[in-house]
Design a protein around this motif. Structure first.
Motif, PDB file in Angstrom:
ATOM      1  N   ALA A 119       0.831  -1.212   0.000  1.00  0.00           N
ATOM      2  CA  ALA A 119       0.000   0.000   0.000  1.00  0.00           C
ATOM      3  C   ALA A 119       0.865   1.261   0.000  1.00  0.00           C
ATOM      4  O   ALA A 119       0.564   2.218  -0.710  1.00  0.00           O
ATOM      5  CB  ALA A 119      -0.929   0.002   1.209  1.00  0.00           C
ATOM      6  N   LEU A 178      -4.829  -0.904  -6.334  1.00  0.00           N
ATOM      7  CA  LEU A 178      -4.486  -2.278  -5.952  1.00  0.00           C
ATOM      8  C   LEU A 178      -5.497  -3.272  -6.490  1.00  0.00           C
ATOM      9  O   LEU A 178      -5.156  -4.432  -6.766  1.00  0.00           O
ATOM     10  CB  LEU A 178      -4.369  -2.388  -4.427  1.00  0.00           C
ATOM     11  CG  LEU A 178      -3.116  -1.737  -3.842  1.00  0.00           C
ATOM     12  CD1 LEU A 178      -3.100  -1.847  -2.330  1.00  0.00           C
ATOM     13  CD2 LEU A 178      -1.851  -2.379  -4.424  1.00  0.00           C
ATOM     14  N   ASP A 234      -5.356  -7.940  -1.783  1.00  0.00           N
ATOM     15  CA  ASP A 234      -5.243  -8.846  -0.633  1.00  0.00           C
ATOM     16  C   ASP A 234      -3.848  -8.818  -0.006  1.00  0.00           C
ATOM     17  O   ASP A 234      -3.626  -9.404   1.034  1.00  0.00           O
ATOM     18  CB  ASP A 234      -5.565 -10.282  -1.060  1.00  0.00           C
ATOM     19  CG  ASP A 234      -7.037 -10.439  -1.380  1.00  0.00           C
ATOM     20  OD1 ASP A 234      -7.829  -9.580  -0.934  1.00  0.00           O
ATOM     21  OD2 ASP A 234      -7.383 -11.405  -2.080  1.00  0.00           O
ATOM     22  N   HIS A 264      -2.088  -5.902   0.528  1.00  0.00           N
ATOM     23  CA  HIS A 264      -1.693  -4.500   0.724  1.00  0.00           C
ATOM     24  C   HIS A 264      -0.832  -4.276   1.951  1.00  0.00           C
ATOM     25  O   HIS A 264      -0.060  -3.338   1.993  1.00  0.00           O
ATOM     26  CB  HIS A 264      -2.928  -3.598   0.754  1.00  0.00           C
ATOM     27  CG  HIS A 264      -3.746  -3.712   2.002  1.00  0.00           C
ATOM     28  ND1 HIS A 264      -4.851  -4.514   2.087  1.00  0.00           N
ATOM     29  CD2 HIS A 264      -3.604  -3.122   3.200  1.00  0.00           C
ATOM     30  CE1 HIS A 264      -5.349  -4.421   3.299  1.00  0.00           C
ATOM     31  NE2 HIS A 264      -4.624  -3.588   3.998  1.00  0.00           N
ATOM     32  N   ARG A 300       1.413  -6.440   3.135  1.00  0.00           N
ATOM     33  CA  ARG A 300       2.685  -7.170   3.079  1.00  0.00           C
ATOM     34  C   ARG A 300       3.806  -6.237   2.641  1.00  0.00           C
ATOM     35  O   ARG A 300       3.587  -5.248   1.943  1.00  0.00           O
ATOM     36  CB  ARG A 300       2.591  -8.312   2.075  1.00  0.00           C
ATOM     37  CG  ARG A 300       1.697  -9.427   2.537  1.00  0.00           C
ATOM     38  CD  ARG A 300       1.611 -10.486   1.472  1.00  0.00           C
ATOM     39  NE  ARG A 300       2.829 -11.298   1.390  1.00  0.00           N
ATOM     40  CZ  ARG A 300       3.049 -12.152   0.391  1.00  0.00           C
ATOM     41  NH1 ARG A 300       2.182 -12.289  -0.595  1.00  0.00           N
ATOM     42  NH2 ARG A 300       4.155 -12.867   0.384  1.00  0.00           N
ATOM     43  N   LEU A 301       5.017  -6.603   3.024  1.00  0.00           N
ATOM     44  CA  LEU A 301       6.157  -5.843   2.537  1.00  0.00           C
ATOM     45  C   LEU A 301       6.388  -6.199   1.073  1.00  0.00           C
ATOM     46  O   LEU A 301       6.254  -7.361   0.679  1.00  0.00           O
ATOM     47  CB  LEU A 301       7.415  -6.190   3.338  1.00  0.00           C
ATOM     48  CG  LEU A 301       7.462  -5.671   4.772  1.00  0.00           C
ATOM     49  CD1 LEU A 301       8.802  -6.032   5.405  1.00  0.00           C
ATOM     50  CD2 LEU A 301       7.258  -4.167   4.805  1.00  0.00           C
TER      51      LEU A 301
END
Lengths: 252, 399
Positions: free
Chosen positions: A105, A138, A145, A147, A149-150
């Motif tokens: 994100a 996104l 799904d 967003h 996470r790194l």
């Protein structure tokens, strides 16, 4: 030199562009025009000058000579990367380049079109970006799904998509996409072609790619580069039956 | 899944969104020290086991100054990848600005009892005060210079270096050269900063005797407050979108440019703020140690500061401060107990940290906590829901 009036409806206009690196002519008298809303695929063997051309358009490299105009009137050879990006030219690198220690994100958040100055980023509008804008992008690139996470933890294909998402978030007039399907599975490649065709509906897009099946999927005009200049231009069928193209690129 | 912007700023009160778990611990420790150390020094009689001697107050105050310097360095190195090997220069400049104020406070009480000139100028046979010494008898002016001089140097240096896109090792070498050049310049007597001996023999600060027990305690508290303020400023910067851009620059500078960010402006802002913080640290350091001389510009000092940050954990702010205090505590102990091995120990420490603790002490603790979190059932279900499943999912990875 100002190009003639007839060219003001081009989004990208290159003429007589040359660039030499230590005696190697990476770009040699290159001429290329792209109309508003057009999608163009660029193919060519390694060292044909595809990436150097991208570098010249985005201000990373200054050409030795020649004209490079954006939107018919803006001379790109006098501007730096940040100014060119803010004019509305977005670029995806050959090797997927995302901000690995940020979340998915946040990658989109940083790319979103808005003020770019440090003041705004410290105290102003940059801190109040509506989450819906991020979600919207996104969803298009199907990473909604992921967003939180790194970016570092994404698969290679997902990183490619994230970078395309960052490009979309910039809302550029012209997208330069360097090898978007390198390292992707067949299914991902097909999805990417569909995504790019969708994007091309309201953006001008230049795609550099080696994968001929993918280029065919894009269903657009193709330019073949060779030794820094245009070897052939036309539909995929026309260029792939061109004798010289077969000789230098497709192989016999 | 909830919206993509749930962790964005501005939803919670500013202070709450600013400070994370380790930040609260840090603030609590600094606040406790700011209360307890003066209390145990002033209120507990000297014979008591709980009494903190005055020299320890000054020593701890010095550690806190180093912690602020480390924090400043972490802001540019940890978050923006600018490895400055010359931050000691900003620290020393802030120190000199404060030293000049303290020199002016001596007045006619110097050895030569000259009401107009500091002793070293009388000794050099100078007849009048150099122009750049004017104004330093006023504390507000000196305080302003503590911020402005390092800030201005950082602005000019940063603007030239970052605009020319000097990065990495080349930039580090240039910062090193900068502090070395200043070292040589300040050694010269005709520079008007006391040459080799620097500025010392201070008497008063704001009318209070610098040697007095209460002044020492007040300086300690002031340093603790400066450290907290520095932390809050740095924390505000790194949690804002500005900080996210800094990290983006650190990880992929040219990508950031191609997104339309003017990388050099972002770097200059961080560099200037960091230099000012280092200047404040130096200014608080000088009255507590009682002297400022050119050796503060020595490149080794700046390198030592880099080691503090590396040991504590770069890119964590709290870690930088912790590293500064721990390494200096070790230095005080070792230079007392086994003076000849200190430099070897420091070198060894740096090697060990680089090889085995790339994220420093705080990084190691964060990692340990995350490993524990990852096997907790809540995260397992979350990971499964997102279709991740594997250990790669680090929730809130860089909290």
């Amino acid at each position: 030199m100002i190009p003639d009036r007839g060219l003001t409806n081009t989004v990208l206009y290159l003429d007589g562009v040359s660039k030499t690196f230590d005696g190697f002519r990476a770009i040699n008298n290159l001429a290329l025009t792209l109309e508003h809303g057009e999608m163009r695929a660029i193919i060519g063997p390694n060292g044909a000058g595809k990436t150097t051309m991208m570098d010249i358009i985005t201000g990373k490299t200054k050409p030795d000579e020649g004209d490079v105009y954006f939107d018919g009137t803006t001379d790109l050879t006098t501007l730096d990367e940040a100014s060119i990006a803010n004019l509305g030219i977005g670029r995806k690198f050959q090797k997927p380049t995302v901000f690995e220690s940020h979340t998915v994100a946040d990658n989109i958040r940083l790319a979103l079109k808005d003020e770019r100055g440090p003041w705004s980023a410290l105290f102003g509008a940059r801190n109040r970006i509506a989450p819906e804008r991020i979600e919207h992008i996104l969803e298009i690139v199907r990473l909604i799904d992921h967003h939180e996470r790194l970016a570092a933890d994404l698969s290679h294909g997902q990183k490619q998509w994230l970078e395309i998402g960052m490009l979309l978030a910039q809302d550029p007039k012209l997208l330069l996409v360097d090898e978007p399907v390198a390292g992707m599975t067949d299914a991902e490649t097909a999805d990417t072609a569909r995504l790019l065709r969708e994007i091309a509906r309201d953006h001008s897009v230049v795609v550099v790619e080696h994968d001929m099946a993918f280029v065919r999927d894009l269903d657009c005009k193709v330019t073949v580069l060779h030794e820094g200049s245009v070897l052939a231009e036309g539909t995929i069928d026309a260029v792939s039956s061109n004798e010289r193209v077969i000789e230098v690129y497709l192989g016999r | 899944m909830s919206g993509a912007g749930t962790n964005s700023m501005g939803r919670r009160p500013l202070l709450l969104s600013l400070i994370d778990g380790k930040g609260w611990i840090f603030l609590a420790v600094v606040a406790a020290a700011a209360v307890l150390v003066p209390l145990l020094n002033l209120a507990v009689p000297e014979g008591s086991a709980f009494h903190v001697p005055t020299y320890v107050v000054a020593l701890l105050g010095k550690y806190l100054c180093y912690a602020l310097l480390a924090l400043a360095l972490d802001l540019v190195w940890g978050y923006c990848g600018i490895l400055s090997l010359g931050h000691g220069a900003f620290f020393a400049l802030g120190g000199y600005a404060m030293g000049m104020y303290l020199m002016r406070q001596i007045g006619p009480r110097g050895v030569y009892a000259n009401p107009l000139l500091p002793d070293f100028m009388v000794f050099l046979n100078w007849k009048e005060l150099p122009w750049y010494w004017h104004g330093f008898d006023s504390f507000p002016f000196a305080a302003l210079m503590v911020l402005l001089v390092p800030g201005l140097l950082a602005l000019v240096f940063g603007w030239l270096a970052f605009r020319s896109r000097v990065t990495g090792v080349y930039l580090s070498i240039m910062t090193q050269a900068m502090t070395f050049a200043l070292l040589l310049a300040f050694f010269r007597n005709d520079m008007g900063f006391g040459g080799n001996n620097g500025l010392t023999d201070f008497k008063d600060i704001l009318g209070f005797n610098v040697q007095a027990q209460t002044t020492r305690c007040a300086l300690f508290v002031a340093t603790a407050i400066a450290l907290v303020l520095g932390y809050l400023v740095a924390r505000y910067m790194v949690t804002s979108t500005y900080g996210k851009v800094l990290v983006a620059i650190r990880d992929a500078e040219s990508r950031t440019r191609f997104l339309g960010y003017r990388v050099e402006t972002y770097k200059v802002v961080a560099f200037v703020v960091s230099a000012m913080m280092a200047g404040v640290a130096g200014a608080l350091y000088v009255p507590q140690v009682g002297i400022i001389n050119p050796s503060e510009f020595s490149p080794a000092n700046s390198i030592e500061a880099v080691i503090w940050v590396a040991v504590g954990g770069r890119g964590t702010l709290v870690g930088a401060a912790l590293g500064a205090v721990l390494v200096n505590f070790g230095k005080t102990y070792l230079t007392g107990a086994l003076p000849e091995i200190w430099l070897f120990a420091l070198g060894l420490l740096f090697v060990v940290v680089t090889l085995f603790l790339p994220k420093g002490i705080v990084g190691l603790l964060t990692q340990k906590r995350q490993q524990r979190q990852e096997i907790s059932p809540r995260d397992e279900s979350l990971a499964a829901e997102a279709g991740i499943g594997e250990a790669g999912a680090v929730e809130g990875g860089k909290a």
